[in-house]
Design a protein around this motif. Structure first.
Motif, PDB file in Angstrom:
ATOM      1  N   GLN A 202      27.396 -18.796   0.145  1.00  0.00           N
ATOM      2  CA  GLN A 202      28.421 -18.831   1.197  1.00  0.00           C
ATOM      3  C   GLN A 202      29.359 -17.633   1.060  1.00  0.00           C
ATOM      4  N   HIS A 203      29.809 -17.376  -0.154  1.00  0.00           N
ATOM      5  CA  HIS A 203      30.727 -16.268  -0.387  1.00  0.00           C
ATOM      6  C   HIS A 203      30.044 -14.939  -0.095  1.00  0.00           C
ATOM      7  N   GLN A 204      28.778 -14.814  -0.460  1.00  0.00           N
ATOM      8  CA  GLN A 204      28.036 -13.584  -0.174  1.00  0.00           C
ATOM      9  C   GLN A 204      27.962 -13.339   1.328  1.00  0.00           C
ATOM     10  N   MET A 205      27.818 -14.398   2.100  1.00  0.00           N
ATOM     11  CA  MET A 205      27.776 -14.259   3.561  1.00  0.00           C
ATOM     12  C   MET A 205      29.097 -13.720   4.097  1.00  0.00           C
ATOM     13  N   VAL A 206      30.212 -14.198   3.555  1.00  0.00           N
ATOM     14  CA  VAL A 206      31.520 -13.709   4.001  1.00  0.00           C
ATOM     15  C   VAL A 206      31.726 -12.263   3.555  1.00  0.00           C
ATOM     16  N   TYR A 207      31.382 -11.948   2.309  1.00  0.00           N
ATOM     17  CA  TYR A 207      31.510 -10.566   1.835  1.00  0.00           C
ATOM     18  C   TYR A 207      30.670  -9.620   2.680  1.00  0.00           C
ATOM     19  N   ALA A 208      29.456 -10.046   3.049  1.00  0.00           N
ATOM     20  CA  ALA A 208      28.598  -9.217   3.901  1.00  0.00           C
ATOM     21  C   ALA A 208      29.262  -8.991   5.261  1.00  0.00           C
ATOM     22  N   ALA A 209      29.914 -10.025   5.783  1.00  0.00           N
ATOM     23  CA  ALA A 209      30.605  -9.913   7.070  1.00  0.00           C
ATOM     24  C   ALA A 209      31.731  -8.890   7.008  1.00  0.00           C
ATOM     25  N   LEU A 210      32.331  -8.754   5.828  1.00  0.00           N
ATOM     26  CA  LEU A 210      33.458  -7.830   5.667  1.00  0.00           C
ATOM     27  C   LEU A 210      32.996  -6.407   5.357  1.00  0.00           C
ATOM     28  N   GLY A 211      31.712  -6.204   5.304  1.00  0.00           N
ATOM     29  CA  GLY A 211      31.143  -4.867   5.247  1.00  0.00           C
ATOM     30  C   GLY A 211      31.627  -3.972   4.122  1.00  0.00           C
ATOM     31  N   GLY A 212      31.830  -4.503   2.958  1.00  0.00           N
ATOM     32  CA  GLY A 212      32.219  -3.666   1.833  1.00  0.00           C
ATOM     33  C   GLY A 212      33.707  -3.343   1.740  1.00  0.00           C
ATOM     34  N   HIS A 213      34.524  -3.962   2.586  1.00  0.00           N
ATOM     35  CA  HIS A 213      35.966  -3.707   2.526  1.00  0.00           C
ATOM     36  C   HIS A 213      36.639  -4.373   1.329  1.00  0.00           C
ATOM     37  N   VAL A 214      36.032  -5.465   0.810  1.00  0.00           N
ATOM     38  CA  VAL A 214      36.619  -6.165  -0.333  1.00  0.00           C
ATOM     39  C   VAL A 214      36.555  -5.256  -1.553  1.00  0.00           C
ATOM     40  N   GLY A 215      37.703  -5.096  -2.203  1.00  0.00           N
ATOM     41  CA  GLY A 215      37.789  -4.218  -3.364  1.00  0.00           C
ATOM     42  C   GLY A 215      38.211  -2.811  -2.975  1.00  0.00           C
ATOM     43  N   GLY A 216      38.213  -2.513  -1.687  1.00  0.00           N
ATOM     44  CA  GLY A 216      38.647  -1.211  -1.197  1.00  0.00           C
ATOM     45  C   GLY A 216      39.923  -1.390  -0.392  1.00  0.00           C
ATOM     46  N   VAL A 217      39.775  -1.286   0.926  1.00  0.00           N
ATOM     47  CA  VAL A 217      40.917  -1.484   1.829  1.00  0.00           C
ATOM     48  C   VAL A 217      41.512  -2.875   1.645  1.00  0.00           C
ATOM     49  N   LEU A 218      40.642  -3.828   1.443  1.00  0.00           N
ATOM     50  CA  LEU A 218      41.059  -5.208   1.189  1.00  0.00           C
ATOM     51  C   LEU A 218      41.009  -5.426  -0.316  1.00  0.00           C
ATOM     52  N   HIS A 219      42.153  -5.310  -0.967  1.00  0.00           N
ATOM     53  CA  HIS A 219      42.212  -5.301  -2.427  1.00  0.00           C
ATOM     54  C   HIS A 219      41.744  -6.612  -3.051  1.00  0.00           C
ATOM     55  N   ALA A 220      42.223  -7.743  -2.547  1.00  0.00           N
ATOM     56  CA  ALA A 220      41.886  -9.030  -3.157  1.00  0.00           C
ATOM     57  C   ALA A 220      41.729 -10.098  -2.076  1.00  0.00           C
ATOM     58  N   LEU A 221      40.684 -10.911  -2.232  1.00  0.00           N
ATOM     59  CA  LEU A 221      40.424 -11.988  -1.297  1.00  0.00           C
ATOM     60  C   LEU A 221      40.015 -13.239  -2.059  1.00  0.00           C
ATOM     61  N   ALA A 222      40.854 -14.262  -1.985  1.00  0.00           N
ATOM     62  CA  ALA A 222      40.509 -15.574  -2.541  1.00  0.00           C
ATOM     63  C   ALA A 222      39.781 -16.327  -1.435  1.00  0.00           C
ATOM     64  N   LEU A 223      38.599 -16.794  -1.731  1.00  0.00           N
ATOM     65  CA  LEU A 223      37.757 -17.387  -0.707  1.00  0.00           C
ATOM     66  C   LEU A 223      37.537 -18.869  -0.921  1.00  0.00           C
ATOM     67  N   GLU A 224      37.646 -19.632   0.157  1.00  0.00           N
ATOM     68  CA  GLU A 224      37.269 -21.041   0.176  1.00  0.00           C
ATOM     69  C   GLU A 224      36.311 -21.195   1.343  1.00  0.00           C
ATOM     70  N   THR A 225      35.098 -21.659   1.061  1.00  0.00           N
ATOM     71  CA  THR A 225      34.103 -21.818   2.123  1.00  0.00           C
ATOM     72  C   THR A 225      33.510 -23.215   2.079  1.00  0.00           C
ATOM     73  N   ALA A 226      33.067 -23.670   3.245  1.00  0.00           N
ATOM     74  CA  ALA A 226      32.437 -24.994   3.322  1.00  0.00           C
ATOM     75  C   ALA A 226      31.801 -25.158   4.698  1.00  0.00           C
ATOM     76  N   PRO A 227      30.762 -26.000   4.767  1.00  0.00           N
ATOM     77  CA  PRO A 227      30.270 -26.383   6.097  1.00  0.00           C
ATOM     78  C   PRO A 227      31.229 -27.416   6.676  1.00  0.00           C
ATOM     79  N   PRO A 228      31.159 -27.648   7.981  1.00  0.00           N
ATOM     80  CA  PRO A 228      32.027 -28.672   8.568  1.00  0.00           C
ATOM     81  C   PRO A 228      31.667 -30.048   8.021  1.00  0.00           C
ATOM     82  N   GLU A 229      32.657 -30.900   7.909  1.00  0.00           N
ATOM     83  CA  GLU A 229      32.389 -32.271   7.466  1.00  0.00           C
ATOM     84  C   GLU A 229      31.743 -33.038   8.603  1.00  0.00           C
ATOM     85  N   THR A 230      30.815 -33.900   8.248  1.00  0.00           N
ATOM     86  CA  THR A 230      30.173 -34.732   9.263  1.00  0.00           C
ATOM     87  C   THR A 230      30.658 -36.160   9.104  1.00  0.00           C
ATOM     88  N   ALA A 231      30.845 -36.798  10.213  1.00  0.00           N
ATOM     89  CA  ALA A 231      31.367 -38.174  10.175  1.00  0.00           C
ATOM     90  C   ALA A 231      30.258 -39.175  10.077  1.00  0.00           C
TER      91      ALA A 231
END
Length: 79
Positions: free
Chosen positions: A50-79
């Protein structure tokens, strides 16, 4: 130059159109953010994948222009 929260959200939603994205600027400096991302695309994926998918979406900006990103990911909850 810091990255705007709206730009982070836009990049994530471009890669994951169904995503609910909540961005918090942790330090008020445009360099340290928390992103909470909920997407059906995460279902069945490990937290690392999940985190790799978000990092890929950010196109390499994490660690560069975007210095730090704390990530919380999850699929939607189903009832």
């Amino acid at each position: 130059m810091p990255m705007e929260a709206s730009e982070i959200e836009r990049m994530i939603k471009t890669a994951l159109p169904d995503a609910e994205v909540f961005i918090t600027d942790l330090a008020g400096d445009g360099d340290h953010y928390r992103a909470q991302v909920i997407s059906e695309a995460f279902r069945g994926k490990s937290r690392i994948q999940q985190h790799q998918m978000v990092y890929a979406a950010l196109g390499g900006h994490v660690g560069g222009v975007l210095h730090a990103l704390a990530l919380e990911t999850a699929p939607p909850e189903t009832a």
